[in-house]
Design a protein around this motif. Structure first.
Motif, PDB file in Angstrom:
ATOM      1  N   PRO A  89      -7.357 -18.221  -7.002  1.00  0.00           N
ATOM      2  CA  PRO A  89      -6.418 -19.088  -6.279  1.00  0.00           C
ATOM      3  C   PRO A  89      -5.104 -19.206  -7.041  1.00  0.00           C
ATOM      4  O   PRO A  89      -5.089 -19.242  -8.268  1.00  0.00           O
ATOM      5  N   HIS A  90      -3.991 -19.218  -6.273  1.00  0.00           N
ATOM      6  CA  HIS A  90      -2.603 -19.322  -6.791  1.00  0.00           C
ATOM      7  C   HIS A  90      -2.054 -17.998  -7.322  1.00  0.00           C
ATOM      8  O   HIS A  90      -0.895 -17.934  -7.710  1.00  0.00           O
ATOM      9  N   ASP A  91      -2.866 -16.922  -7.375  1.00  0.00           N
ATOM     10  CA  ASP A  91      -2.302 -15.613  -7.731  1.00  0.00           C
ATOM     11  C   ASP A  91      -1.306 -15.178  -6.663  1.00  0.00           C
ATOM     12  O   ASP A  91      -1.496 -15.463  -5.476  1.00  0.00           O
ATOM     13  N   ASN A  92      -0.275 -14.450  -7.080  1.00  0.00           N
ATOM     14  CA  ASN A  92       0.527 -13.684  -6.129  1.00  0.00           C
ATOM     15  C   ASN A  92      -0.061 -12.287  -6.118  1.00  0.00           C
ATOM     16  O   ASN A  92      -0.048 -11.606  -7.144  1.00  0.00           O
ATOM     17  N   ALA A  93      -0.594 -11.879  -4.986  1.00  0.00           N
ATOM     18  CA  ALA A  93      -1.259 -10.567  -4.903  1.00  0.00           C
ATOM     19  C   ALA A  93      -0.425  -9.618  -4.055  1.00  0.00           C
ATOM     20  O   ALA A  93       0.122 -10.006  -3.020  1.00  0.00           O
ATOM     21  N   TYR A  94      -0.319  -8.382  -4.530  1.00  0.00           N
ATOM     22  CA  TYR A  94       0.441  -7.349  -3.815  1.00  0.00           C
ATOM     23  C   TYR A  94      -0.521  -6.280  -3.318  1.00  0.00           C
ATOM     24  O   TYR A  94      -1.289  -5.721  -4.107  1.00  0.00           O
ATOM     25  N   PHE A  95      -0.469  -6.016  -2.006  1.00  0.00           N
ATOM     26  CA  PHE A  95      -1.293  -4.972  -1.411  1.00  0.00           C
ATOM     27  C   PHE A  95      -0.356  -3.921  -0.812  1.00  0.00           C
ATOM     28  O   PHE A  95       0.735  -4.244  -0.360  1.00  0.00           O
ATOM     29  N   ILE A  96      -0.817  -2.682  -0.814  1.00  0.00           N
ATOM     30  CA  ILE A  96       0.030  -1.610  -0.300  1.00  0.00           C
ATOM     31  C   ILE A  96      -0.824  -0.686   0.553  1.00  0.00           C
ATOM     32  O   ILE A  96      -2.022  -0.538   0.301  1.00  0.00           O
ATOM     33  N   GLY A  97      -0.210  -0.108   1.594  1.00  0.00           N
ATOM     34  CA  GLY A  97      -1.016   0.789   2.420  1.00  0.00           C
ATOM     35  C   GLY A  97      -0.312   1.183   3.700  1.00  0.00           C
ATOM     36  O   GLY A  97       0.901   1.033   3.847  1.00  0.00           O
ATOM     37  N   ILE A  98      -1.107   1.664   4.629  1.00  0.00           N
ATOM     38  CA  ILE A  98      -0.587   2.140   5.916  1.00  0.00           C
ATOM     39  C   ILE A  98      -0.250   0.913   6.772  1.00  0.00           C
ATOM     40  O   ILE A  98      -1.077  -0.009   6.869  1.00  0.00           O
ATOM     41  N   PRO A  99       0.957   0.851   7.357  1.00  0.00           N
ATOM     42  CA  PRO A  99       1.406  -0.374   8.030  1.00  0.00           C
ATOM     43  C   PRO A  99       0.409  -1.003   9.004  1.00  0.00           C
ATOM     44  O   PRO A  99       0.176  -2.211   8.953  1.00  0.00           O
ATOM     45  N   GLU A 100      -0.236  -0.181   9.867  1.00  0.00           N
ATOM     46  CA  GLU A 100      -1.170  -0.778  10.857  1.00  0.00           C
ATOM     47  C   GLU A 100      -2.331  -1.465  10.140  1.00  0.00           C
ATOM     48  O   GLU A 100      -2.787  -2.539  10.539  1.00  0.00           O
ATOM     49  N   GLU A 101      -2.839  -0.816   9.070  1.00  0.00           N
ATOM     50  CA  GLU A 101      -3.975  -1.391   8.333  1.00  0.00           C
ATOM     51  C   GLU A 101      -3.542  -2.653   7.576  1.00  0.00           C
ATOM     52  O   GLU A 101      -4.264  -3.643   7.532  1.00  0.00           O
ATOM     53  N   ILE A 102      -2.352  -2.600   6.968  1.00  0.00           N
ATOM     54  CA  ILE A 102      -1.826  -3.771   6.244  1.00  0.00           C
ATOM     55  C   ILE A 102      -1.641  -4.928   7.220  1.00  0.00           C
ATOM     56  O   ILE A 102      -1.944  -6.084   6.910  1.00  0.00           O
ATOM     57  N   GLU A 103      -1.142  -4.592   8.424  1.00  0.00           N
ATOM     58  CA  GLU A 103      -0.913  -5.619   9.453  1.00  0.00           C
ATOM     59  C   GLU A 103      -2.216  -6.347   9.775  1.00  0.00           C
ATOM     60  O   GLU A 103      -2.293  -7.559   9.800  1.00  0.00           O
ATOM     61  N   LYS A 104      -3.293  -5.560   9.992  1.00  0.00           N
ATOM     62  CA  LYS A 104      -4.607  -6.164  10.306  1.00  0.00           C
ATOM     63  C   LYS A 104      -5.135  -6.927   9.094  1.00  0.00           C
ATOM     64  O   LYS A 104      -5.632  -8.037   9.209  1.00  0.00           O
ATOM     65  N   PHE A 105      -4.996  -6.294   7.917  1.00  0.00           N
ATOM     66  CA  PHE A 105      -5.518  -6.890   6.688  1.00  0.00           C
ATOM     67  C   PHE A 105      -4.820  -8.214   6.362  1.00  0.00           C
ATOM     68  O   PHE A 105      -5.444  -9.144   5.854  1.00  0.00           O
TER      69      PHE A 105
END
Length: 446
Positions: free
Chosen positions: A196-212
């Protein structure tokens, strides 16, 4: 660099940290003094739009001229003169929105400007992107929109909190790229957890990131319906029509009648209200407590902070707050006291200049966490040390992660066995202090 104002100072600071030789020109001695006393740069007291200044051997031998004075005309003239005196690349700050929207190509072709900077427009675009992704603190697109970076704050109730990453089933096109915890950058491995309180960065294919990204949306999060913007300056006037086009009802408050008139001309259904944004009665009357988001875009950082806290207080912390700051050092402080999203217009512009200055295959740079880390898009060059061998054998510094690459139009999330080829568009997370060292792995032999 022509112009030692606040934007010029930020860009000069970033470039000098990267070991570029920087010369700053200005005809205001007090501004030059501030640069000279705090940065490792050469300063010249002169008119940057004068042919005599451009003829100075120190200036004539430069690779890039960056003109960021408060005058568009001075910046344009400086760029024309620079090219005439053999400086190969030019960057100009263009504040006039009409130039940016209607004459951008004309300026590039006829005024020899390679990169145009409009900090207010860059900020408006960034705020629009973030607001349209409900769980995001930041959203960036790379490789012509084939790769998306998504930053979010991990909440206590998040289903992904406190579970080792190796035990989480991420969608095929998504990678947990970086965690910021207590101002430290962590390149995560399988045993690391999101806390909790972490800033997390995720990267990937836009449609998958959108759902995720929906994983991080609070159950009570609503679609954006109502936004209040306080401040009808250039950034506000650029942002309001963008939001309207996406079906958001916009109210704008500013105490300057002329700005309000300019804003009213740009709105279709929205309202521009001439009044004091700190007047609690006015804010109550205009339904600030019911707004989904309050965006504070006045020129005064302290006032923006106060307005954001006022909006949170009136809505019992239900309203999301976005603040634009001029001073980069305020970003961390504002996040600590509860402002949801804090953006530095200068850092956003400086990152565009940095990508341009690095060239050598670098396509774009996004500065993250107050410039402690960066997401870089770089094209692997022929003969680069990283090319033609599995990533696990490339001996890349630990302060760097290869997050994704695009080859033949297809975006791929790599693993240790992945072999990068010359021409691959690669997205990296790098700790800023190691960026110069890391970039050598992607450049060809001189």
């Amino acid at each position: 660099m022509v112009g030692a104002g606040k934007l010029g100072y930020s860009i000069a600071a970033l470039l000098s940290k990267e070991q570029f030789d920087v010369i700053v020109i200005d005809h205001d001695e007090s501004q030059l003094e501030a640069v000279k006393n705090t940065l490792d740069v050469l300063t010249i007291f002169a008119n940057g739009a004068s042919p005599i200044t451009m003829n100075d051997p120190d200036i004539r031998g430069a690779d890039i001229l960056i003109a960021v004075t408060a005058s568009d005309e001075v910046n344009m003239v400086a760029c024309i003169l620079a090219k005439k005196h053999g400086i190969r690349h030019t960057i100009a700050r263009i504040r006039d929105m009409q130039f940016m929207s209607e004459a951008k190509d004309y300026l590039k072709e006829n005024f020899d400007i390679d990169l145009m900077l409009n900090p207010e427009l860059i900020t408006a675009n960034e705020i629009n992107r973030i607001l349209m992704t409900p769980a995001a603190l930041d959203v960036e697109d790379f490789a012509h929109g084939k790769i998306r970076l998504f930053e979010t704050k991990v909440r206590r109730s998040s289903p992904l909190a406190n579970i080792p990453l190796k035990d989480i089933e991420f969608p095929k096109g998504v990678l947990a790229g970086m965690i910021f915890r207590d101002h430290r950058m962590i390149i995560p491995h399988g045993d690391d957890c999101l806390l909790p309180h972490d800033n997390a960065y995720f990267i990937g294919i836009p449609e998958e990131i959108e759902k995720f990204s929906q994983t991080f949306v609070q159950r009570n999060a609503r679609k954006l319906h109502r936004v209040v913007i306080i401040g009808a300056g250039r950034a506000g006037r650029a942002l309001a029509p963008m939001l309207e086009k996406q079906g958001v009802r916009v109210k704008v408050i500013d105490k300057d009648p002329d700005r309000c008139r300019l804003m009213a001309d740009k709105l279709v259904d929205g309202i521009a209200i001439c009044g004091d944004g700190t007047d609690i009665d006015l804010l109550t009357e205009e339904g600030v407590a019911e707004a989904d988001v309050v965006v504070c875009l006045t020129e005064d950082d302290k006032l923006n902070l106060m307005l954001a806290l006022l909006a949170r207080h009136m809505s019992h912390n239900k309203t999301k707050t976005v603040v634009r700051v001029a001073r980069n050092e305020y970003v961390e402080l504002m996040e600590k006291v509860g402002v949801d999203i804090v953006l530095s217009a200068r850092l956003l512009s400086a990152s565009e200049v940095l990508a341009f200055a690095r060239r050598g295959g670098v396509v774009s740079v996004s500065l993250l966490e107050g410039a402690k880390a960066e997401a870089v898009e770089v094209i692997v060059q022929e003969g680069a040390p990283v090319a033609g061998k599995p990533l696990m054998e490339a001996k890349l510094p630990r302060a760097c992660l290869v997050c994704a690459y695009v080859r033949d139009g297809e975006a791929v999330i790599p693993n240790g066995a992945t072999v990068l080829q010359p021409g691959d568009r690669t997205i990296l997370f790098i700790q800023t202090q190691f960026s110069k060292k890391v970039m050598q792995y992607f450049k060809g032999r001189e």
